[in-house]
Design a protein around this motif. Structure first.
Motif, PDB file in Angstrom:
ATOM      1  N   PHE A 566       8.893   9.859  13.695  1.00 23.67           N
ATOM      2  CA  PHE A 566       8.402   8.567  13.690  1.00 23.67           C
ATOM      3  C   PHE A 566       6.526   8.217  13.137  1.00 23.67           C
ATOM      4  O   PHE A 566       6.289   7.445  11.853  1.00 23.67           O
ATOM      5  CB  PHE A 566       8.801   7.120  14.133  1.00 23.67           C
ATOM      6  CG  PHE A 566      10.665   7.304  14.088  1.00 23.67           C
ATOM      7  CD1 PHE A 566      10.562   6.176  12.733  1.00 23.67           C
ATOM      8  CD2 PHE A 566      10.945   7.302  14.748  1.00 23.67           C
ATOM      9  CE1 PHE A 566      12.214   6.377  12.324  1.00 23.67           C
ATOM     10  CE2 PHE A 566      12.612   7.008  15.109  1.00 23.67           C
ATOM     11  CZ  PHE A 566      12.683   6.631  13.917  1.00 23.67           C
ATOM     12  N   ALA A 567       5.977   8.727  14.217  1.00 22.87           N
ATOM     13  CA  ALA A 567       5.016   8.608  13.765  1.00 22.87           C
ATOM     14  C   ALA A 567       4.338   9.145  12.768  1.00 22.87           C
ATOM     15  O   ALA A 567       3.053   8.749  11.356  1.00 22.87           O
ATOM     16  CB  ALA A 567       3.800   8.629  15.099  1.00 22.87           C
ATOM     17  N   ALA A 568       4.704  10.963  12.007  1.00 26.50           N
ATOM     18  CA  ALA A 568       4.530  11.303  10.724  1.00 26.50           C
ATOM     19  C   ALA A 568       5.038  11.035   9.894  1.00 26.50           C
ATOM     20  O   ALA A 568       4.362  10.826   8.540  1.00 26.50           O
ATOM     21  CB  ALA A 568       4.876  12.834  11.299  1.00 26.50           C
ATOM     22  N   LEU A 569       5.790  10.281   9.983  1.00 24.76           N
ATOM     23  CA  LEU A 569       6.924   9.334   8.685  1.00 24.76           C
ATOM     24  C   LEU A 569       5.811   8.532   8.372  1.00 24.76           C
ATOM     25  O   LEU A 569       6.062   7.805   7.425  1.00 24.76           O
ATOM     26  CB  LEU A 569       7.908   9.028   9.012  1.00 24.76           C
ATOM     27  CG  LEU A 569       8.338   7.997   8.217  1.00 24.76           C
ATOM     28  CD1 LEU A 569       9.198   8.400   7.178  1.00 24.76           C
ATOM     29  CD2 LEU A 569       9.823   7.453   9.065  1.00 24.76           C
ATOM     30  N   ASP A 573       4.100  11.569   6.687  1.00 26.08           N
ATOM     31  CA  ASP A 573       3.706  13.277   6.524  1.00 26.08           C
ATOM     32  C   ASP A 573       4.902  13.815   6.345  1.00 26.08           C
ATOM     33  O   ASP A 573       5.393  14.173   8.147  1.00 26.08           O
ATOM     34  CB  ASP A 573       2.433  13.650   7.479  1.00 26.08           C
ATOM     35  CG  ASP A 573       2.684  15.417   8.358  1.00 26.08           C
ATOM     36  OD1 ASP A 573       3.126  15.640   7.119  1.00 26.08           O
ATOM     37  OD2 ASP A 573       1.825  15.724   9.160  1.00 26.08           O
ATOM     38  N   LEU A 574       5.648  14.219   5.674  1.00 25.23           N
ATOM     39  CA  LEU A 574       7.259  13.918   6.329  1.00 25.23           C
ATOM     40  C   LEU A 574       7.470  15.916   6.797  1.00 25.23           C
ATOM     41  O   LEU A 574       8.764  15.817   6.853  1.00 25.23           O
ATOM     42  CB  LEU A 574       7.852  14.376   4.197  1.00 25.23           C
ATOM     43  CG  LEU A 574       8.322  13.114   3.375  1.00 25.23           C
ATOM     44  CD1 LEU A 574       8.022  12.572   2.205  1.00 25.23           C
ATOM     45  CD2 LEU A 574       7.740  11.558   4.658  1.00 25.23           C
ATOM     46  N   ASP A 575       6.878  16.606   5.967  1.00 24.85           N
ATOM     47  CA  ASP A 575       7.056  17.939   6.778  1.00 24.85           C
ATOM     48  C   ASP A 575       7.242  18.010   8.037  1.00 24.85           C
ATOM     49  O   ASP A 575       7.937  17.815   8.827  1.00 24.85           O
ATOM     50  CB  ASP A 575       5.667  18.894   6.560  1.00 24.85           C
ATOM     51  CG  ASP A 575       5.911  19.243   4.275  1.00 24.85           C
ATOM     52  OD1 ASP A 575       7.435  18.981   4.139  1.00 24.85           O
ATOM     53  OD2 ASP A 575       5.578  19.591   4.015  1.00 24.85           O
ATOM     54  N   GLU A 778      -4.748   7.352  -1.035  1.00 18.28           N
ATOM     55  CA  GLU A 778      -5.060   8.858  -1.210  1.00 18.28           C
ATOM     56  C   GLU A 778      -3.388   9.323  -0.883  1.00 18.28           C
ATOM     57  O   GLU A 778      -2.207  10.041  -1.116  1.00 18.28           O
ATOM     58  CB  GLU A 778      -5.661   9.863   0.043  1.00 18.28           C
ATOM     59  CG  GLU A 778      -5.353  11.271  -0.265  1.00 18.28           C
ATOM     60  CD  GLU A 778      -6.077  12.010   0.886  1.00 18.28           C
ATOM     61  OE1 GLU A 778      -6.742  13.296   1.183  1.00 18.28           O
ATOM     62  OE2 GLU A 778      -6.892  11.108   1.329  1.00 18.28           O
ATOM     63  N   LYS A 779      -2.728   7.917   0.400  1.00 21.47           N
ATOM     64  CA  LYS A 779      -1.058   8.760   1.138  1.00 21.47           C
ATOM     65  C   LYS A 779      -0.106   8.151  -0.485  1.00 21.47           C
ATOM     66  O   LYS A 779       0.240   8.812  -0.666  1.00 21.47           O
ATOM     67  CB  LYS A 779      -1.178   8.046   1.769  1.00 21.47           C
ATOM     68  CG  LYS A 779      -2.527   8.889   2.752  1.00 21.47           C
ATOM     69  CD  LYS A 779      -1.626  10.731   3.120  1.00 21.47           C
ATOM     70  CE  LYS A 779      -1.831  10.652   4.224  1.00 21.47           C
ATOM     71  NZ  LYS A 779      -1.274  12.015   5.059  1.00 21.47           N
ATOM     72  N   LEU A 780      -0.509   7.063  -1.028  1.00 25.03           N
ATOM     73  CA  LEU A 780      -0.087   6.299  -1.513  1.00 25.03           C
ATOM     74  C   LEU A 780       0.686   6.752  -3.087  1.00 25.03           C
ATOM     75  O   LEU A 780       1.471   7.666  -3.310  1.00 25.03           O
ATOM     76  CB  LEU A 780       0.342   5.371  -2.000  1.00 25.03           C
ATOM     77  CG  LEU A 780      -0.033   4.289  -0.708  1.00 25.03           C
ATOM     78  CD1 LEU A 780       0.198   2.397  -0.608  1.00 25.03           C
ATOM     79  CD2 LEU A 780       1.356   4.081   0.041  1.00 25.03           C
ATOM     80  N   ALA A 781      -0.832   7.576  -3.837  1.00 29.83           N
ATOM     81  CA  ALA A 781      -0.604   8.083  -4.772  1.00 29.83           C
ATOM     82  C   ALA A 781      -0.057   9.887  -4.889  1.00 29.83           C
ATOM     83  O   ALA A 781       0.256  10.442  -5.680  1.00 29.83           O
ATOM     84  CB  ALA A 781      -2.216   8.444  -5.437  1.00 29.83           C
ATOM     85  N   GLY A 782      -0.406  10.510  -3.524  1.00 25.29           N
ATOM     86  CA  GLY A 782       0.660  11.942  -3.299  1.00 25.29           C
ATOM     87  C   GLY A 782       2.049  10.934  -3.120  1.00 25.29           C
ATOM     88  O   GLY A 782       3.340  12.095  -2.673  1.00 25.29           O
ATOM     89  N   ASP A 783       2.730   9.924  -2.903  1.00 31.28           N
ATOM     90  CA  ASP A 783       4.020  10.028  -2.843  1.00 31.28           C
ATOM     91  C   ASP A 783       4.704   9.793  -4.160  1.00 31.28           C
ATOM     92  O   ASP A 783       4.787  10.220  -4.891  1.00 31.28           O
ATOM     93  CB  ASP A 783       4.194   8.509  -2.782  1.00 31.28           C
ATOM     94  CG  ASP A 783       5.868   8.543  -1.777  1.00 31.28           C
ATOM     95  OD1 ASP A 783       5.897   8.922  -0.917  1.00 31.28           O
ATOM     96  OD2 ASP A 783       6.521   7.220  -2.752  1.00 31.28           O
ATOM     97  N   GLN A 784       6.091  11.116  -3.731  1.00 32.16           N
ATOM     98  CA  GLN A 784       6.920  11.481  -4.502  1.00 32.16           C
ATOM     99  C   GLN A 784       7.468  11.042  -5.456  1.00 32.16           C
ATOM    100  O   GLN A 784       7.932  11.158  -6.324  1.00 32.16           O
ATOM    101  CB  GLN A 784       7.133  13.127  -4.581  1.00 32.16           C
ATOM    102  CG  GLN A 784       6.604  14.337  -3.836  1.00 32.16           C
ATOM    103  CD  GLN A 784       5.478  14.381  -5.290  1.00 32.16           C
ATOM    104  OE1 GLN A 784       6.292  15.041  -6.382  1.00 32.16           O
ATOM    105  NE2 GLN A 784       4.638  14.783  -4.857  1.00 32.16           N
ATOM    106  N   ALA A 785       8.133   9.655  -5.059  1.00 33.40           N
ATOM    107  CA  ALA A 785       9.641   8.629  -5.226  1.00 33.40           C
ATOM    108  C   ALA A 785      10.246   9.279  -5.685  1.00 33.40           C
ATOM    109  O   ALA A 785      11.013   8.892  -6.480  1.00 33.40           O
ATOM    110  CB  ALA A 785       8.282   7.855  -6.887  1.00 33.40           C
TER     111      ALA A 785
END
Length: 882
Positions: A566-569, A573-575, A778-785
């Motif tokens: 959950f911390a990675a989520l 950091d989905l991987d 940076e994190k949100l712009a890289g989200d694949q939606a």
């Protein structure tokens, strides 16, 4: 002379983080040809000595090291038994770079290194070959790039054939131990030993004692066994008795040898044996204390065979093991104490150690040892000593004998009675409560009753802390952890956190790493439940670190891993989150522990959502993953919030209402009210919705991830009103809520809004940017939606002004001579019908249920005077309604 580090720049170069350098025996042959080979080898990255036991590897290396010291040259010695020290040394020499020739690092007994340490050595060699000079002594080849380095001229390998004593070296070695040895004697020894160092020494000592160099082969025993046996026979009886009494210890001091053998001269005997090179090696302790001694494995094996054949020697061993058990128990080394008691075959002593320390040993992962202890007890011992029942139940619990553990829980309860008279009675009472607490988490025993009994036991009416003192720190820490686990299930997080803090203090006082890990793993769950995700992550990592190379019991490890998932989520950091989920799913704990099972299911479901697999996520959350009764409110809250998010994405308005009611019913009223405030945007104007959100966010007890999501939602709505100042202030408030625990996942719905990302981008370039704005961008712009690409739609997307279904130009028309009036929602349904949408698609697009779609269609068909879709579209077009 002890082979300590040479002096350089005013200080010793022996590395205290590494190991103790063995002292060369006094009767030493300096082998110049091998010294020269080692000198040449350490000019390159890697030198390897590969040869079996008894070939003189350690003696050669210690002599070479001592000579370097005398000449003021640096060297670092690391025993293979201390891989942690090797890691430190490698890290330092690698960090030093290529600015200077690195110091040689000698690793003795490298075959004892764990695979992870060998892999680390290989990695350093591959990545920074010029930064290291490694010299490894091992009994067999290790998985290192030796051949590759040899081809590049960067490695040297010495094997058994190289270490064999040549005639000149053999002559010097034999004559050092047997001054009267003739040329013919030495020739016989060379022929029979093929230059094997250990056999040469033992043959020489046999010759010195007997004057006979004839090579006997009695009963076809191995040559070295025979030599060792005859050599031992020449030693004084006291020395032999000392060796027999102490050979089971992996490492000895003179003091421990005295205790085990009962002979006050044992330390001097060991020093003499080491000095003469009789397969006893002396090590400096690195801190100026008493030297350490280790027996060669060949000597240990011979002593073991001798004891098996001699009743007198077995009696010596039994006495030594009994003394050893008492010694180790007094030192707090209960594992060694129980092993020694088993060696002595002393039933009452085994029983006493099991009763006092069994729970601590079980918690330390020594269930096999504890099981061996129970098997060694005399028949009927547990029936005669019912205080043992609780320990047996705890053992059965961790070994998977659930039925046996449940039976022992009941028996322990009955045996415990009501009044604890002796310390053993109090131990049984604690074990009985431990088992009841465990049962309560699975619905097999009333949780409130178990918790009440544990609290009563920990706070007896008389006060004074007697129970704490009698139970001992390990059993007390285990009881506190189990109590906290039950309190987590019973929804009393404050009490659980207090007991976990107490458990950690107690476990650290006892130095019990696994109990420390257990306390940290459960604390991580409590912190996660409160939205303190990064705090929870630190606790989870601390738990895994406390487990060390031995690892953790599954019930602790899965808690740490699911929290880390959950911390990675949260940091998108989905991987890593998937990896943590897979580790949890691979265990059996997730299927039996309701807390872990619920967290695992939610972690998987949210990862499926992030991957656009909405149908699979819905299937994952079809049922509550609980079998032991109603879920704690924090789990009900998290499940409801996740189901709410899915309902929004698929357009299930009825599902949204259901989850709001679940939140209200499970004691999460503030969260329910905040959800209602956010969804009011469907019916209300923006200002009204913002006002409702503000009213809930002003409260301090709202779940932090939901509060952060609502704050970002508010930011988008304020931007739609054109109030730039208010929207910027709302963005700063959002970032302030997200930053402490890095709750980036809460921003994902808002992050799908281009306007939100634009505002965040402007914040990063403003004169006084928020410190977390760049990270969030940076994190949100890289989200694949992916969930949107799969057809999902967020609440913000559904309520964008430009995505609202256009109102038809006409709502009135004359059909078959009668004037009709469509409602706005009927007009919306008609528009979707014209697009060819199915009932499900219409429901999702308009954010209503399928039943509501059907209700609107029936009304629409009645007004148009038709019975099916095609006719409705034809009539609507002819009447100008489309």
């Amino acid at each position: 002379m002890t082979a300590r580090g040479p002096e350089r720049a005013g200080g010793p170069t022996h590395d205290p983080a590494a190991g103790n350098i063995p002292r060369p025996p006094l009767t030493l042959v300096t082998r110049e040809r091998l010294h020269a080979a080692l000198d040449l080898g350490v000019r390159s990255s890697l030198t390897v000595l590969v040869a079996p036991a008894g070939t003189g590897k350690t003696v050669l290396l210690s002599d070479w090291v001592a000579r370097r010291q005398r000449s003021g040259q640096p060297v670092v010695w690391v025993p293979g038994q201390t891989p942690g020290a090797l890691s430190e040394v490698l890290e330092r020499v690698a960090d030093a770079g290529d600015s200077a020739v690195p110091d040689p690092v000698v690793v003795d007994d490298a075959h004892l290194l764990p695979p992870s340490a060998v892999a680390e050595v290989a990695r350093v060699l591959q990545q920074s070959p010029d930064a290291v000079r490694l010299l490894l002594a091992t009994r067999y080849d290790l998985p290192l790039p030796v051949s590759e380095f040899e081809l590049r001229g960067m490695a040297l390998t010495l094997r058994s054939r190289d270490l064999r004593f040549n005639d000149a070296e053999a002559t010097e070695l034999v004559q050092a131990h047997a001054q009267n040895a003739t040329v013919e004697d030495i020739k016989v020894f060379q022929e029979k030993t093929a230059g094997w160092a250990a056999a040469l020494v033992l043959a020489a000592r046999t010759l010195q004692a007997s004057g006979d160099a004839v090579w006997p082969l009695v009963n076809q025993r191995p040559v070295l066994d025979l030599l060792l046996g005859e050599t031992l026979g020449t030693l004084e009886q006291g020395v032999q008795a000392m060796l027999v009494s102490t050979f089971g210890a992996t490492s000895l001091t003179g003091h421990l040898a005295t205790i085990l053998s009962g002979d006050p001269g044992a330390g001097s005997m060991l020093a003499d044996l080491a000095g003469n090179g009789l397969l006893v090696t002396e090590y400096a302790d690195g801190e100026g204390g008493d030297p350490l001694y280790r027996y060669h494995p060949l000597l240990v094996e011979l002593l073991r065979r001798r004891i098996a054949a001699s009743a007198v020697d077995r009696a010596l061993v039994v006495d030594a093991q009994h003394r050893s058990a008492l010694y180790y128990e007094n030192r707090g080394d209960t594992e060694a104490a129980l092993r020694s008691a088993l060696g002595a075959g002393d039933g009452p002593l085994i029983g006493r150690i099991l009763l006092r320390h069994g729970p601590a040993l079980v918690s330390a992962g020594e269930s096999d040892l504890v099981a061996a202890g129970f098997e060694a007890l005399p028949s009927g011992y547990v029936d005669q000593h019912p205080q043992m029942i609780g320990v047996r139940g705890l053992l059965r619990r961790v070994t998977g004998d659930v039925a046996g553990a449940v039976l022992d829980a009941g028996s322990a309860d009955r045996a415990a009675g009501t009044d604890a008279v002796t310390p053993d009675d109090e131990a049984l009472a604690a074990d009985a409560v431990l088992l009841r607490l465990w049962e309560s988490r699975y619905g097999w025993y009333d949780a409130d009753s178990a918790i009440g009994r544990a609290r009563s036991l920990l706070a007896p009416a008389g006060g004074g802390g007697r129970t704490h003192a009698v139970l001992g720190p390990e059993r007390l820490a285990l009881l506190l952890i189990e109590l906290a686990a039950a309190e987590i299930w019973a929804d009393d997080l404050d009490a659980a956190l207090g007991h976990l803090d107490e458990a950690l203090v107690t476990a650290r006082m006892a130095g019990h790493s696994r109990l420390i890990a257990g306390g940290l793993a459960h604390r991580a769950v409590v912190q996660y439940a409160r939205g303190q995700v990064q705090n929870a992550s630190r606790s989870a990592r601390g738990a895994l670190d406390a487990g060390g190379d031995q690892g953790l019991p599954e019930e602790y490890a899965v808690r740490a891993q699911v929290v880390l998932g959950f911390a990675a989520l949260c940091e998108l950091d989905l991987d890593t989150a998937w990896q943590c989920h897979q580790l949890v799913a691979a265990t059996g704990v997730a299927g039996s522990d309701a807390v872990v099972g619920s967290l695992r299911a939610m972690l998987r479901a949210v990862l499926l959502v992030e991957g656009g697999r909405l149908d699979e996520a819905l299937t994952e959350l079809t049922t509550d993953p609980a079998s032991a009764g109603p879920l704690p409110s924090f789990l009900s809250r998290d499940l409801a919030l996740l189901r709410f998010r899915l309902a929004i994405l698929v357009g299930d308005q009825a599902g949204v209402e259901t989850q709001v009611k679940v939140l209200e019913r499970t004691g999460n009223a503030a969260e329910a009210e905040l959800i209602r405030a956010m969804t009011s945007i469907v019916q209300e104007d923006i200002q009204t919705t913002v006002k409702l959100i503000d009213g809930v966010l002003d409260r301090p007890a709202v779940y932090p991830p939901l509060a952060a999501a609502a704050a970002s939602f508010r930011t988008v709505l304020l931007a739609r009103t054109g109030d730039e100042a208010a929207a910027d202030a709302a963005l700063v408030d959002t970032l302030n809520r997200v930053m402490p625990q890095r709750l980036l996942h809460a921003l994902v719905p808002a992050g799908h809004e281009p306007a939100f990302l634009d505002r965040l981008r402007r914040q990063t370039t403003s004169p006084n940017p928020h410190p977390f704005a760049a990270v969030a961008l940076e994190k949100l712009a890289g989200d694949q939606a992916a969930e949107l690409q799969a057809g999902g739609m967020t609440l913000l997307a559904r309520t964008r002004p430009h995505t609202r279904a256009p109102v038809p130009r006409r709502l009135e028309a004359v059909i078959n001579g009668a004037r009709i009036q469509l409602t706005a929602r009927e007009a919306d349904v008609l528009d979707e019908l014209a697009l060819g949408s199915s009932y499900t698609e219409i429901a999702q697009a308009l954010f209503i249920t399928e039943n509501t779609v059907k209700t609107h269609l029936m009304s629409l068909y009645r007004k148009l005077g038709v019975e099916k879709r095609s006719a409705a579209l034809r009539v609507a077009r002819s009447a100008g309604l489309l």
